[in-house]
Design an enzyme around this catalytic site. Structure first.
Site, short mmCIF file in Angstrom:
data_model
loop_
_atom_site.label_atom_id
_atom_site.label_comp_id
_atom_site.label_asym_id
_atom_site.label_seq_id
_atom_site.Cartn_x
_atom_site.Cartn_y
_atom_site.Cartn_z
CB SER A 1 -0.93 0.01 1.22
OG SER A 1 -1.63 1.24 1.31
CE LYS B 1 -11.78 -0.22 -1.34
NZ LYS B 1 -11.66 0.37 -2.71
#
Length: 289
Positions: A14, A65
């Site tokens: 990330s 998510k």
């Protein structure tokens, strides 16, 4: 204690912490941002523990998510429509506000690269009353960008294809039920008979991770077809390489969207919008995959 973190799996790759640090330096903020590796069994606990121990904001990436959507006390309209959350802010009363900045980050990048004009129409050399968009994929990435595509590019018609057709059907039915008629789907194999001319083709699958490309017919690509891959690598992604090989003069990966959605997350947390282009340029010069 970290004030901000990103939760995901995998997470080592990330760029969120680096992006946040660049934004924070520009604005003059000194807050810690860290990477949090989670699994399905402990994600809920880790997220709640983070906020209970003083966390102020979180980014959520794959595959959590949709989990995060159900953990928030309040939701923005775009998160509600997307049914997924990639940004959480702890409010002053202790409740968690969930947002989804993927879509607005995507639209921001289309404008940055001049694929979207001031009237929110896809730029083209031809006059078309309807803009056809092909969205490949029906997972979390597709869900994040669909609401804003439907509400921003008002003259578009979106056609969804997905390896598992039932997921494309489910997504299409949901948006049709809440009032959007400019969306449809078809089985992936039927694209070979599709006569639509697509102004924009979006790869929202994880095909690049598996070193494959979506199985769409090459004849859908023309020199004017704009091809956008939500994935990004140092070199061209496999999908972009394939699109260029088949004639597209307009290709972009998702690095600009990554920085754009991060900027909108930063704005939600700090009420200040950072500068995007220097961060994109910095990442282009140094990042590796």
């Amino acid at each position: 204690m970290d004030s901000f973190s990103v939760f995901g799996n995998p997470i080592k790759h990330s760029k969120s912490a680096e992006i946040y640090a660049l934004f924070a330096h520009e604005i003059g903020i000194s807050k810690k941002y860290n990477l949090k590796l989670a699994v399905q069994d402990n994600f809920n606990y880790l997220l709640h523990n983070f906020f209970n121990l003083g966390g102020l904001g979180a980014n959520i990436t794959s595959p959590f998510k949709e989990n995060a959507y159900f953990l928030c006390n309040q939701l923005t309209e775009r998160a509600e429509k997307a049914r997924s959350v990639n940004t959480i802010k702890k409010l002053k009363n202790g409740t968690l506000l969930g947002d989804n900045t993927d879509g607005i980050g995507f639209i921001s990048d289309l404008k940055r690269i001049n694929w979207l004009d001031n009237n929110n129409q896809i730029t083209s050399h031809e006059e078309e009353p309807i803009t056809n968009i092909l969205l490949i994929g029906a997972g979390g990435a597709a869900k994040g960008i669909l609401p804003i595509l439907l509400t921003t590019i008002t003259t578009c018609h979106i056609n969804i294809v997905n390896r598992t057709f039932s997921r494309a059907q489910e997504l299409t039915s949901y948006y049709q039920e809440i009032g959007y008629k400019n969306i449809s789907c078809l089985p992936l194999y039927k694209l070979r008979y599709d006569t639509n001319k697509y102004s924009l083709i979006i790869n929202a699958t994880t095909s690049n991770i598996h070193n494959t490309i979506p199985k769409i017919p090459y004849f859908l690509i023309t020199p004017d077809t704009k091809c956008y891959d939500l994935f990004y690598t140092k070199q061209d992604t496999l999908f972009i390489t394939w699109c260029k090989k088949n004639g597209s003069n307009y290709c972009s990966d998702g690095l600009g969207m990554l920085v754009g959605q991060a900027a909108h997350s930063f704005f939600l947390w700090h009420n200040t919008f950072p500068t995007i282009d220097p961060v994109i340029n910095h990442l282009r010069s140094v990042f590796y995959m």
